[in-house]
Design an enzyme around this catalytic site. Sequence first.
Site, PDB file in Angstrom:
ATOM      1  N   TYR A   2       0.848  -1.194   0.000  1.00 43.48           N
ATOM      2  CA  TYR A   2       0.000   0.000   0.000  1.00 43.48           C
ATOM      3  C   TYR A   2       0.886   1.248   0.000  1.00 43.48           C
ATOM      4  O   TYR A   2       1.488   1.604   1.004  1.00 43.48           O
ATOM      5  CB  TYR A   2      -0.958   0.018   1.199  1.00 43.48           C
ATOM      6  CG  TYR A   2      -1.938  -1.155   1.243  1.00 43.48           C
ATOM      7  CD1 TYR A   2      -2.233  -1.910   0.106  1.00 43.48           C
ATOM      8  CD2 TYR A   2      -2.575  -1.509   2.431  1.00 43.48           C
ATOM      9  CE1 TYR A   2      -3.129  -2.977   0.149  1.00 43.48           C
ATOM     10  CE2 TYR A   2      -3.477  -2.564   2.487  1.00 43.48           C
ATOM     11  CZ  TYR A   2      -3.736  -3.299   1.336  1.00 43.48           C
ATOM     12  OH  TYR A   2      -4.619  -4.351   1.396  1.00 43.48           O
ATOM     13  N   HIS A  26      -0.232 -12.278   0.525  1.00 46.32           N
ATOM     14  CA  HIS A  26      -1.265 -11.443  -0.101  1.00 46.32           C
ATOM     15  C   HIS A  26      -2.004 -12.209  -1.207  1.00 46.32           C
ATOM     16  O   HIS A  26      -3.158 -11.919  -1.518  1.00 46.32           O
ATOM     17  CB  HIS A  26      -0.593 -10.183  -0.674  1.00 46.32           C
ATOM     18  CG  HIS A  26      -1.429  -8.959  -0.640  1.00 46.32           C
ATOM     19  ND1 HIS A  26      -0.915  -7.699  -0.477  1.00 46.32           N
ATOM     20  CD2 HIS A  26      -2.767  -8.778  -0.760  1.00 46.32           C
ATOM     21  CE1 HIS A  26      -1.904  -6.806  -0.505  1.00 46.32           C
ATOM     22  NE2 HIS A  26      -3.030  -7.439  -0.678  1.00 46.32           N
ATOM     23  N   SER A  31     -12.901  -5.368   1.560  1.00 48.22           N
ATOM     24  CA  SER A  31     -13.878  -4.619   0.742  1.00 48.22           C
ATOM     25  C   SER A  31     -15.316  -5.020   1.083  1.00 48.22           C
ATOM     26  O   SER A  31     -16.134  -5.294   0.190  1.00 48.22           O
ATOM     27  CB  SER A  31     -13.600  -4.803  -0.754  1.00 48.22           C
ATOM     28  OG  SER A  31     -12.286  -4.407  -1.076  1.00 48.22           O
ATOM     29  N   PRO A  32     -15.678  -5.046   2.381  1.00 45.53           N
ATOM     30  CA  PRO A  32     -17.041  -5.463   2.760  1.00 45.53           C
ATOM     31  C   PRO A  32     -18.108  -4.455   2.334  1.00 45.53           C
ATOM     32  O   PRO A  32     -19.287  -4.768   2.365  1.00 45.53           O
ATOM     33  CB  PRO A  32     -16.958  -5.583   4.291  1.00 45.53           C
ATOM     34  CG  PRO A  32     -15.889  -4.624   4.685  1.00 45.53           C
ATOM     35  CD  PRO A  32     -14.874  -4.679   3.564  1.00 45.53           C
ATOM     36  N   LEU A  33     -17.665  -3.249   1.949  1.00 46.98           N
ATOM     37  CA  LEU A  33     -18.610  -2.246   1.440  1.00 46.98           C
ATOM     38  C   LEU A  33     -18.552  -2.183  -0.084  1.00 46.98           C
ATOM     39  O   LEU A  33     -19.004  -1.192  -0.686  1.00 46.98           O
ATOM     40  CB  LEU A  33     -18.270  -0.869   2.044  1.00 46.98           C
ATOM     41  CG  LEU A  33     -18.415  -0.784   3.568  1.00 46.98           C
ATOM     42  CD1 LEU A  33     -17.786   0.499   4.105  1.00 46.98           C
ATOM     43  CD2 LEU A  33     -19.882  -0.872   3.976  1.00 46.98           C
ATOM     44  N   ARG A  55     -16.024  -1.663  -1.867  1.00 45.62           N
ATOM     45  CA  ARG A  55     -15.169  -0.486  -2.143  1.00 45.62           C
ATOM     46  C   ARG A  55     -16.008   0.793  -2.168  1.00 45.62           C
ATOM     47  O   ARG A  55     -15.790   1.687  -2.975  1.00 45.62           O
ATOM     48  CB  ARG A  55     -14.383  -0.669  -3.434  1.00 45.62           C
ATOM     49  CG  ARG A  55     -13.504  -1.920  -3.435  1.00 45.62           C
ATOM     50  CD  ARG A  55     -12.682  -2.033  -4.694  1.00 45.62           C
ATOM     51  NE  ARG A  55     -12.039  -3.340  -4.806  1.00 45.62           N
ATOM     52  CZ  ARG A  55     -10.800  -3.621  -4.429  1.00 45.62           C
ATOM     53  NH1 ARG A  55     -10.052  -2.695  -3.898  1.00 45.62           N
ATOM     54  NH2 ARG A  55     -10.304  -4.838  -4.587  1.00 45.62           N
ATOM     55  N   GLY A  56     -16.984   0.850  -1.282  1.00 47.13           N
ATOM     56  CA  GLY A  56     -17.786   2.065  -1.122  1.00 47.13           C
ATOM     57  C   GLY A  56     -19.102   2.023  -1.878  1.00 47.13           C
ATOM     58  O   GLY A  56     -20.012   2.805  -1.597  1.00 47.13           O
TER      59      GLY A  56
HETATM   60  N1  LIG Z   1      -6.254  -8.765   0.646  1.00 47.10           N
HETATM   61  C1  LIG Z   1      -6.509  -7.988  -0.375  1.00 47.10           C
HETATM   62  O1  LIG Z   1      -6.201  -8.321  -1.531  1.00 47.10           O
HETATM   63  C2  LIG Z   1      -7.194  -6.670  -0.138  1.00 47.10           C
HETATM   64  C3  LIG Z   1      -7.752  -5.971  -1.220  1.00 47.10           C
HETATM   65  C4  LIG Z   1      -8.398  -4.763  -0.955  1.00 47.10           C
HETATM   66  C5  LIG Z   1      -8.484  -4.286   0.336  1.00 47.10           C
HETATM   67  N2  LIG Z   1      -7.916  -4.970   1.369  1.00 47.10           N
HETATM   68  C6  LIG Z   1      -7.993  -4.487   2.761  1.00 47.10           C
HETATM   69  O2  LIG Z   1      -9.359  -4.412   3.128  1.00 47.10           O
HETATM   70  C7  LIG Z   1      -9.658  -3.118   3.635  1.00 47.10           C
HETATM   71  C8  LIG Z   1     -11.104  -2.756   3.349  1.00 47.10           C
HETATM   72  O3  LIG Z   1     -11.410  -2.846   1.977  1.00 47.10           O
HETATM   73  P1  LIG Z   1     -11.555  -1.570   1.036  1.00 47.10           P
HETATM   74  O4  LIG Z   1     -11.037  -0.370   1.741  1.00 47.10           O
HETATM   75  O5  LIG Z   1     -10.971  -1.981  -0.258  1.00 47.10           O
HETATM   76  O6  LIG Z   1     -13.106  -1.451   0.739  1.00 47.10           O
HETATM   77  P2  LIG Z   1     -14.408  -1.148   1.607  1.00 47.10           P
HETATM   78  O7  LIG Z   1     -14.137  -1.259   3.035  1.00 47.10           O
HETATM   79  O8  LIG Z   1     -15.452  -2.005   0.999  1.00 47.10           O
HETATM   80  O9  LIG Z   1     -14.734   0.352   1.170  1.00 47.10           O
HETATM   81  C9  LIG Z   1     -13.864   1.419   1.366  1.00 47.10           C
HETATM   82  C10 LIG Z   1     -14.461   2.614   0.684  1.00 47.10           C
HETATM   83  O10 LIG Z   1     -15.732   2.912   1.269  1.00 47.10           O
HETATM   84  C11 LIG Z   1     -15.752   4.232   1.768  1.00 47.10           C
HETATM   85  N3  LIG Z   1     -16.510   4.212   3.023  1.00 47.10           N
HETATM   86  C12 LIG Z   1     -16.195   3.576   4.180  1.00 47.10           C
HETATM   87  N4  LIG Z   1     -17.161   3.750   5.095  1.00 47.10           N
HETATM   88  C13 LIG Z   1     -18.109   4.512   4.507  1.00 47.10           C
HETATM   89  C14 LIG Z   1     -19.348   5.040   4.950  1.00 47.10           C
HETATM   90  N5  LIG Z   1     -19.811   4.784   6.171  1.00 47.10           N
HETATM   91  N6  LIG Z   1     -20.070   5.800   4.072  1.00 47.10           N
HETATM   92  C15 LIG Z   1     -19.615   6.054   2.837  1.00 47.10           C
HETATM   93  N7  LIG Z   1     -18.452   5.581   2.358  1.00 47.10           N
HETATM   94  C16 LIG Z   1     -17.705   4.818   3.196  1.00 47.10           C
HETATM   95  C17 LIG Z   1     -14.320   4.635   1.944  1.00 47.10           C
HETATM   96  O11 LIG Z   1     -14.210   6.012   1.835  1.00 47.10           O
HETATM   97  P3  LIG Z   1     -12.955   6.857   2.397  1.00 47.10           P
HETATM   98  O12 LIG Z   1     -11.756   6.226   1.752  1.00 47.10           O
HETATM   99  O13 LIG Z   1     -13.255   8.223   1.908  1.00 47.10           O
HETATM  100  O14 LIG Z   1     -12.938   6.735   3.855  1.00 47.10           O
HETATM  101  C18 LIG Z   1     -13.642   3.879   0.800  1.00 47.10           C
HETATM  102  O15 LIG Z   1     -13.766   4.606  -0.393  1.00 47.10           O
HETATM  103  C19 LIG Z   1      -8.623  -2.219   2.947  1.00 47.10           C
HETATM  104  O16 LIG Z   1      -8.452  -0.992   3.645  1.00 47.10           O
HETATM  105  C20 LIG Z   1      -7.401  -3.107   2.969  1.00 47.10           C
HETATM  106  O17 LIG Z   1      -6.763  -3.018   4.234  1.00 47.10           O
HETATM  107  C21 LIG Z   1      -7.287  -6.171   1.128  1.00 47.10           C
END
Ligand SMILES: NC(=O)c1ccc[n+]([C@@H]2O[C@H](COP(=O)([O-])OP(=O)(O)OC[C@H]3O[C@@H](n4cnc5c(N)ncnc54)[C@H](OP(=O)(O)O)[C@@H]3O)[C@@H](O)[C@H]2O)c1
Length: 333
Positions: free
Chosen positions: A56, A130, A209-211, A213-214
Amino acid sequence: MKYRTLGNTGEKLSALGLGCMGMSFAYGPTDDKESIATLERALDLGINFWDTADMYANGANEELISRVLVPNRDKIFIATKFGFRFKDGVAGPSSATGTYFDASPAWIRVAVEASLKRLKIDTIDLYYAHRIDPNIPVEETVGALADLVKEGKVRYLGLSEASAASIRRAAAVHPIAALQSEYSLLTRDVEAEILSTTRALGITLVPYSPLARGLVTNTLQVDQLTEGDFRKTLPRYQSDVADNNHQLVASFAEIAHGKNCTPAQLALAWVLAQGDDIIPIPGTKKRKYLEENAGAIDLNLTPEDLAAIEAVIKQYPHTGERYSEASLKLVNH
Ligand SMILES: NC(=O)c1ccc[n+]([C@@H]2O[C@H](COP(=O)([O-])OP(=O)(O)OC[C@H]3O[C@@H](n4cnc5c(N)ncnc54)[C@H](OP(=O)(O)O)[C@@H]3O)[C@@H](O)[C@H]2O)c1
Protein backbone atom coordinates in the site's frame (compact mmCIF):
# COMPACT_ATOMS: atom_id res chain seq x y z
CA MET A 1 -17.41 -2.78 20.55
CA LYS A 2 -18.02 -6.50 20.43
CA TYR A 3 -15.20 -8.98 20.04
CA ARG A 4 -14.70 -12.20 18.11
CA THR A 5 -11.99 -14.83 18.45
CA LEU A 6 -9.31 -15.21 15.78
CA GLY A 7 -9.29 -18.82 14.59
CA ASN A 8 -8.04 -21.18 17.28
CA THR A 9 -5.66 -18.59 18.72
CA GLY A 10 -7.79 -17.32 21.62
CA GLU A 11 -7.06 -13.72 20.50
CA LYS A 12 -10.04 -11.41 20.95
CA LEU A 13 -10.34 -9.00 18.04
CA SER A 14 -12.92 -6.28 17.51
CA ALA A 15 -15.76 -7.76 15.45
CA LEU A 16 -15.13 -4.97 12.97
CA GLY A 17 -11.51 -4.29 12.11
CA LEU A 18 -10.12 -1.27 10.29
CA GLY A 19 -8.82 -1.41 6.74
CA CYS A 20 -6.10 1.21 6.43
CA MET A 21 -5.25 0.92 2.73
CA GLY A 22 -7.21 3.98 1.60
CA MET A 23 -5.29 6.21 4.02
CA SER A 24 -2.33 6.06 1.64
CA PHE A 25 -3.44 4.35 -1.54
CA ALA A 26 -6.08 3.37 -4.08
CA TYR A 27 -9.08 5.57 -3.28
CA GLY A 28 -8.23 9.15 -4.23
CA PRO A 29 -6.72 12.02 -2.24
CA THR A 30 -5.27 11.27 1.17
CA ASP A 31 -4.91 13.38 4.30
CA ASP A 32 -2.42 12.09 6.86
CA LYS A 33 -3.77 14.32 9.63
CA GLU A 34 -7.31 12.95 9.29
CA SER A 35 -5.96 9.41 8.90
CA ILE A 36 -4.01 9.69 12.15
CA ALA A 37 -7.12 11.08 13.87
CA THR A 38 -9.09 8.15 12.46
CA LEU A 39 -6.59 5.65 13.85
CA GLU A 40 -6.77 7.35 17.26
CA ARG A 41 -10.55 7.32 17.16
CA ALA A 42 -10.44 3.61 16.34
CA LEU A 43 -8.55 3.10 19.59
CA ASP A 44 -11.25 5.01 21.52
CA LEU A 45 -13.93 2.84 19.92
CA GLY A 46 -12.10 -0.38 20.81
CA ILE A 47 -11.37 -1.23 17.17
CA ASN A 48 -8.12 -3.08 17.74
CA PHE A 49 -7.67 -5.10 14.52
CA TRP A 50 -5.89 -3.00 11.92
CA ASP A 51 -5.06 -4.07 8.42
CA THR A 52 -2.29 -2.90 6.11
CA ALA A 53 0.12 -4.37 3.54
CA ASP A 54 3.62 -3.67 2.39
CA MET A 55 2.37 -2.78 -1.10
CA TYR A 56 0.00 0.00 0.00
CA ALA A 57 1.79 3.06 -1.38
CA ASN A 58 4.97 1.02 -1.41
CA GLY A 59 5.30 0.88 2.38
CA ALA A 60 4.04 4.38 3.15
CA ASN A 61 0.83 2.99 4.70
CA GLU A 62 2.81 0.89 7.20
CA GLU A 63 4.90 3.95 8.04
CA LEU A 64 1.81 6.08 8.60
CA ILE A 65 0.22 3.49 10.88
CA SER A 66 3.39 3.13 12.92
CA ARG A 67 2.86 6.65 14.24
CA VAL A 68 -0.16 5.46 16.24
CA LEU A 69 0.81 1.81 16.53
CA VAL A 70 4.12 2.30 18.33
CA PRO A 71 2.83 4.35 21.29
CA ASN A 72 -0.18 1.99 21.62
CA ARG A 73 1.46 -1.33 20.78
CA ASP A 74 -0.35 -3.37 23.45
CA LYS A 75 -3.79 -2.16 22.33
CA ILE A 76 -3.52 -3.02 18.64
CA PHE A 77 -3.45 -6.32 16.76
CA ILE A 78 -1.64 -5.47 13.56
CA ALA A 79 -1.98 -7.43 10.35
CA THR A 80 0.14 -6.85 7.29
CA LYS A 81 0.79 -8.71 4.04
CA PHE A 82 3.59 -9.43 1.64
CA GLY A 83 4.09 -10.69 -1.89
CA PHE A 84 3.26 -7.96 -4.41
CA ARG A 85 6.44 -6.47 -5.80
CA PHE A 86 6.95 -3.49 -8.03
CA LYS A 87 9.36 -3.50 -10.89
CA ASP A 88 11.62 -0.46 -10.46
CA GLY A 89 10.19 0.02 -6.96
CA VAL A 90 7.31 2.16 -8.28
CA ALA A 91 4.04 1.71 -6.40
CA GLY A 92 0.84 1.04 -8.31
CA PRO A 93 -2.38 -0.91 -8.09
CA SER A 94 -2.00 -4.66 -8.20
CA SER A 95 -3.30 -4.87 -11.76
CA ALA A 96 -0.76 -2.36 -13.11
CA THR A 97 1.86 -3.56 -15.52
CA GLY A 98 5.06 -3.68 -13.60
CA THR A 99 3.56 -5.42 -10.55
CA TYR A 100 4.25 -9.08 -9.94
CA PHE A 101 3.73 -11.58 -7.16
CA ASP A 102 6.49 -13.32 -5.21
CA ALA A 103 5.92 -15.55 -2.18
CA SER A 104 9.30 -17.25 -2.34
CA PRO A 105 11.12 -17.97 0.93
CA ALA A 106 13.91 -15.60 -0.17
CA TRP A 107 11.51 -12.69 -0.72
CA ILE A 108 9.59 -13.41 2.50
CA ARG A 109 12.84 -12.80 4.43
CA VAL A 110 13.34 -9.44 2.76
CA ALA A 111 9.68 -8.44 3.01
CA VAL A 112 9.22 -9.22 6.71
CA GLU A 113 12.30 -7.23 7.74
CA ALA A 114 11.12 -4.28 5.66
CA SER A 115 7.62 -4.37 7.17
CA LEU A 116 8.99 -4.64 10.73
CA LYS A 117 11.26 -1.68 10.06
CA ARG A 118 8.48 0.49 8.61
CA LEU A 119 6.00 -0.47 11.33
CA LYS A 120 8.79 0.06 13.93
CA ILE A 121 7.83 -3.04 15.91
CA ASP A 122 9.54 -6.35 16.75
CA THR A 123 6.67 -8.72 15.91
CA ILE A 124 3.82 -8.67 13.40
CA ASP A 125 0.64 -10.11 14.93
CA LEU A 126 -0.80 -11.56 11.73
CA TYR A 127 1.22 -11.95 8.55
CA TYR A 128 -0.64 -12.78 5.35
CA ALA A 129 0.56 -14.04 2.01
CA HIS A 130 -1.26 -11.44 -0.10
CA ARG A 131 -1.94 -14.10 -2.74
CA ILE A 132 -0.88 -17.68 -3.40
CA ASP A 133 2.18 -17.64 -5.67
CA PRO A 134 1.28 -19.75 -8.72
CA ASN A 135 4.97 -20.50 -9.28
CA ILE A 136 5.79 -21.88 -5.83
CA PRO A 137 4.21 -24.76 -3.89
CA VAL A 138 2.20 -23.23 -1.06
CA GLU A 139 4.01 -25.59 1.35
CA GLU A 140 7.27 -23.74 0.65
CA THR A 141 5.70 -20.36 1.34
CA VAL A 142 4.08 -21.54 4.57
CA GLY A 143 7.24 -23.37 5.63
CA ALA A 144 9.19 -20.13 5.37
CA LEU A 145 6.44 -18.29 7.28
CA ALA A 146 6.49 -20.95 10.00
CA ASP A 147 10.19 -20.19 10.48
CA LEU A 148 9.28 -16.54 11.11
CA VAL A 149 6.85 -17.67 13.81
CA LYS A 150 9.61 -19.73 15.46
CA GLU A 151 11.91 -16.71 15.35
CA GLY A 152 9.28 -14.46 16.95
CA LYS A 153 9.03 -12.08 13.99
CA VAL A 154 5.43 -13.07 13.36
CA ARG A 155 2.76 -14.47 15.69
CA TYR A 156 0.08 -15.89 13.41
CA LEU A 157 -0.21 -16.71 9.73
CA GLY A 158 -2.84 -15.77 7.17
CA LEU A 159 -3.59 -16.23 3.50
CA SER A 160 -5.48 -13.97 1.14
CA GLU A 161 -7.68 -15.07 -1.78
CA ALA A 162 -6.44 -18.66 -1.53
CA SER A 163 -8.41 -21.56 -3.02
CA ALA A 164 -9.90 -24.24 -0.78
CA ALA A 165 -7.19 -26.67 -1.90
CA SER A 166 -4.38 -24.23 -1.07
CA ILE A 167 -5.93 -23.47 2.32
CA ARG A 168 -5.93 -27.18 3.15
CA ARG A 169 -2.36 -27.68 1.96
CA ALA A 170 -1.17 -24.61 3.86
CA ALA A 171 -2.90 -25.64 7.09
CA ALA A 172 -1.23 -29.04 6.91
CA VAL A 173 2.16 -27.29 7.25
CA HIS A 174 1.30 -24.76 9.97
CA PRO A 175 -1.95 -23.50 11.56
CA ILE A 176 -3.54 -20.74 9.52
CA ALA A 177 -5.39 -18.23 11.69
CA ALA A 178 -7.14 -16.18 9.02
CA LEU A 179 -8.13 -16.08 5.39
CA GLN A 180 -8.59 -12.58 4.04
CA SER A 181 -10.74 -12.59 0.92
CA GLU A 182 -13.20 -10.23 -0.68
CA TYR A 183 -16.70 -10.73 0.71
CA SER A 184 -19.64 -8.38 0.53
CA LEU A 185 -23.20 -8.22 -0.73
CA LEU A 186 -21.77 -7.99 -4.25
CA THR A 187 -18.90 -10.50 -4.02
CA ARG A 188 -19.94 -13.83 -2.60
CA ASP A 189 -17.43 -16.25 -4.12
CA VAL A 190 -16.37 -17.52 -0.69
CA GLU A 191 -19.81 -19.00 -0.09
CA ALA A 192 -19.21 -21.78 -2.65
CA GLU A 193 -16.50 -23.79 -0.89
CA ILE A 194 -14.17 -21.43 0.98
CA LEU A 195 -16.34 -20.83 4.04
CA SER A 196 -16.92 -24.53 4.64
CA THR A 197 -13.17 -25.09 4.33
CA THR A 198 -12.19 -22.32 6.75
CA ARG A 199 -14.87 -23.54 9.18
CA ALA A 200 -13.62 -27.12 9.05
CA LEU A 201 -10.09 -25.92 9.82
CA GLY A 202 -10.96 -23.32 12.50
CA ILE A 203 -9.81 -20.40 10.34
CA THR A 204 -11.40 -16.97 10.66
CA LEU A 205 -12.64 -15.34 7.46
CA VAL A 206 -11.59 -11.69 7.25
CA PRO A 207 -13.72 -10.10 4.51
CA TYR A 208 -11.99 -7.26 2.72
CA SER A 209 -13.88 -4.62 0.74
CA PRO A 210 -17.04 -5.46 2.76
CA LEU A 211 -18.61 -2.25 1.44
CA ALA A 212 -17.80 -3.24 -2.15
CA ARG A 213 -15.17 -0.49 -2.14
CA GLY A 214 -17.79 2.06 -1.12
CA LEU A 215 -20.41 1.10 -3.71
CA VAL A 216 -23.04 -0.27 -1.33
CA THR A 217 -22.94 2.85 0.86
CA ASN A 218 -25.07 4.58 -1.81
CA THR A 219 -22.72 7.59 -1.67
CA LEU A 220 -20.07 6.62 -4.22
CA GLN A 221 -20.24 8.56 -7.49
CA VAL A 222 -18.57 6.20 -9.92
CA ASP A 223 -18.51 8.82 -12.68
CA GLN A 224 -16.57 11.20 -10.45
CA LEU A 225 -13.67 9.03 -9.35
CA THR A 226 -10.41 10.97 -9.44
CA GLU A 227 -7.40 10.12 -11.59
CA GLY A 228 -5.41 7.28 -10.05
CA ASP A 229 -8.39 5.87 -8.11
CA PHE A 230 -7.98 2.09 -8.32
CA ARG A 231 -11.71 1.63 -8.89
CA LYS A 232 -11.31 3.26 -12.31
CA THR A 233 -9.53 0.06 -13.38
CA LEU A 234 -12.19 -2.34 -12.07
CA PRO A 235 -15.12 -3.54 -14.26
CA ARG A 236 -17.62 -3.07 -11.41
CA TYR A 237 -17.17 0.70 -11.37
CA GLN A 238 -17.58 1.28 -15.13
CA SER A 239 -20.47 2.94 -16.95
CA ASP A 240 -21.84 -0.27 -18.54
CA VAL A 241 -22.92 -1.62 -15.13
CA ALA A 242 -23.64 1.75 -13.52
CA ASP A 243 -27.41 1.56 -14.00
CA ASN A 244 -27.70 -1.91 -12.50
CA ASN A 245 -25.53 -0.96 -9.55
CA HIS A 246 -27.24 2.34 -8.99
CA GLN A 247 -30.64 0.65 -8.81
CA LEU A 248 -29.29 -2.10 -6.59
CA VAL A 249 -27.79 0.26 -4.02
CA ALA A 250 -30.80 2.59 -4.12
CA SER A 251 -33.13 -0.33 -3.31
CA PHE A 252 -30.71 -1.51 -0.64
CA ALA A 253 -30.68 1.99 0.84
CA GLU A 254 -34.47 1.82 1.17
CA ILE A 255 -34.16 -1.29 3.33
CA ALA A 256 -31.59 0.53 5.45
CA HIS A 257 -33.90 3.51 5.76
CA GLY A 258 -36.65 1.20 7.01
CA LYS A 259 -34.31 -0.07 9.70
CA ASN A 260 -33.19 3.41 10.74
CA CYS A 261 -29.63 2.74 9.79
CA THR A 262 -27.34 3.75 6.95
CA PRO A 263 -26.61 1.50 3.94
CA ALA A 264 -23.00 1.14 5.13
CA GLN A 265 -24.20 -0.10 8.53
CA LEU A 266 -26.66 -2.50 6.94
CA ALA A 267 -24.01 -3.86 4.56
CA LEU A 268 -21.60 -4.49 7.43
CA ALA A 269 -24.32 -6.01 9.62
CA TRP A 270 -25.10 -8.38 6.74
CA VAL A 271 -21.47 -9.56 6.60
CA LEU A 272 -21.32 -9.88 10.39
CA ALA A 273 -24.54 -11.93 10.32
CA GLN A 274 -22.92 -14.58 8.11
CA GLY A 275 -21.15 -16.12 11.12
CA ASP A 276 -19.23 -15.46 14.34
CA ASP A 277 -16.10 -16.70 12.60
CA ILE A 278 -16.13 -13.67 10.31
CA ILE A 279 -14.35 -10.38 11.07
CA PRO A 280 -14.77 -7.79 8.32
CA ILE A 281 -12.30 -4.95 7.91
CA PRO A 282 -14.14 -1.98 6.38
CA GLY A 283 -11.74 0.64 5.10
CA THR A 284 -11.90 4.34 5.76
CA LYS A 285 -9.63 7.32 6.17
CA LYS A 286 -12.28 9.44 7.88
CA ARG A 287 -13.50 9.57 11.47
CA LYS A 288 -17.11 10.17 10.44
CA TYR A 289 -17.25 6.94 8.43
CA LEU A 290 -15.40 5.00 11.12
CA GLU A 291 -17.94 6.07 13.72
CA GLU A 292 -20.84 5.33 11.42
CA ASN A 293 -19.50 1.89 10.56
CA ALA A 294 -18.95 1.01 14.23
CA GLY A 295 -22.72 1.39 14.63
CA ALA A 296 -23.20 -1.76 12.55
CA ILE A 297 -22.14 -3.83 15.53
CA ASP A 298 -25.43 -3.32 17.36
CA LEU A 299 -27.66 -3.89 14.38
CA ASN A 300 -29.66 -7.12 14.46
CA LEU A 301 -31.01 -8.48 11.21
CA THR A 302 -34.19 -10.52 11.22
CA PRO A 303 -34.83 -13.36 8.74
CA GLU A 304 -37.19 -10.94 6.96
CA ASP A 305 -34.39 -8.35 6.63
CA LEU A 306 -32.04 -10.98 5.23
CA ALA A 307 -34.67 -12.14 2.76
CA ALA A 308 -35.37 -8.56 1.61
CA ILE A 309 -31.64 -7.98 1.06
CA GLU A 310 -31.32 -11.24 -0.84
CA ALA A 311 -34.21 -10.26 -3.11
CA VAL A 312 -32.57 -6.95 -4.02
CA ILE A 313 -29.27 -8.64 -4.86
CA LYS A 314 -31.08 -11.17 -7.05
CA GLN A 315 -33.04 -8.44 -8.80
CA TYR A 316 -29.91 -6.65 -10.02
CA PRO A 317 -27.35 -9.34 -10.88
CA HIS A 318 -25.24 -7.46 -13.47
CA THR A 319 -22.82 -5.89 -11.02
CA GLY A 320 -19.63 -6.34 -13.08
CA GLU A 321 -16.47 -8.29 -12.25
CA ARG A 322 -14.72 -7.28 -9.04
CA TYR A 323 -11.26 -7.32 -10.65
CA SER A 324 -9.64 -6.93 -14.03
CA GLU A 325 -8.78 -10.09 -15.93
CA ALA A 326 -5.13 -9.85 -14.92
CA SER A 327 -5.97 -9.56 -11.21
CA LEU A 328 -8.56 -12.34 -11.37
CA LYS A 329 -5.78 -14.68 -12.52
CA LEU A 330 -4.15 -14.29 -9.12
CA VAL A 331 -7.22 -15.13 -6.99
CA ASN A 332 -8.47 -18.56 -5.97
CA HIS A 333 -5.11 -20.28 -6.52
N1 LIG B 1 -6.25 -8.76 0.65
C1 LIG B 1 -6.51 -7.99 -0.38
O1 LIG B 1 -6.20 -8.32 -1.53
C2 LIG B 1 -7.19 -6.67 -0.14
C3 LIG B 1 -7.75 -5.97 -1.22
C4 LIG B 1 -8.40 -4.76 -0.95
C5 LIG B 1 -8.48 -4.29 0.34
N2 LIG B 1 -7.92 -4.97 1.37
C6 LIG B 1 -7.99 -4.49 2.76
O2 LIG B 1 -9.36 -4.41 3.13
C7 LIG B 1 -9.66 -3.12 3.63
C8 LIG B 1 -11.10 -2.76 3.35
O3 LIG B 1 -11.41 -2.85 1.98
P1 LIG B 1 -11.55 -1.57 1.04
O4 LIG B 1 -11.04 -0.37 1.74
O5 LIG B 1 -10.97 -1.98 -0.26
O6 LIG B 1 -13.11 -1.45 0.74
P2 LIG B 1 -14.41 -1.15 1.61
O7 LIG B 1 -14.14 -1.26 3.04
O8 LIG B 1 -15.45 -2.00 1.00
O9 LIG B 1 -14.73 0.35 1.17
C9 LIG B 1 -13.86 1.42 1.37
C10 LIG B 1 -14.46 2.61 0.68
O10 LIG B 1 -15.73 2.91 1.27
C11 LIG B 1 -15.75 4.23 1.77
N3 LIG B 1 -16.51 4.21 3.02
C12 LIG B 1 -16.19 3.58 4.18
N4 LIG B 1 -17.16 3.75 5.09
C13 LIG B 1 -18.11 4.51 4.51
C14 LIG B 1 -19.35 5.04 4.95
N5 LIG B 1 -19.81 4.78 6.17
N6 LIG B 1 -20.07 5.80 4.07
C15 LIG B 1 -19.62 6.05 2.84
N7 LIG B 1 -18.45 5.58 2.36
C16 LIG B 1 -17.71 4.82 3.20
C17 LIG B 1 -14.32 4.64 1.94
O11 LIG B 1 -14.21 6.01 1.84
P3 LIG B 1 -12.96 6.86 2.40
O12 LIG B 1 -11.76 6.23 1.75
O13 LIG B 1 -13.25 8.22 1.91
O14 LIG B 1 -12.94 6.73 3.86
C18 LIG B 1 -13.64 3.88 0.80
O15 LIG B 1 -13.77 4.61 -0.39
C19 LIG B 1 -8.62 -2.22 2.95
O16 LIG B 1 -8.45 -0.99 3.64
C20 LIG B 1 -7.40 -3.11 2.97
O17 LIG B 1 -6.76 -3.02 4.23
C21 LIG B 1 -7.29 -6.17 1.13
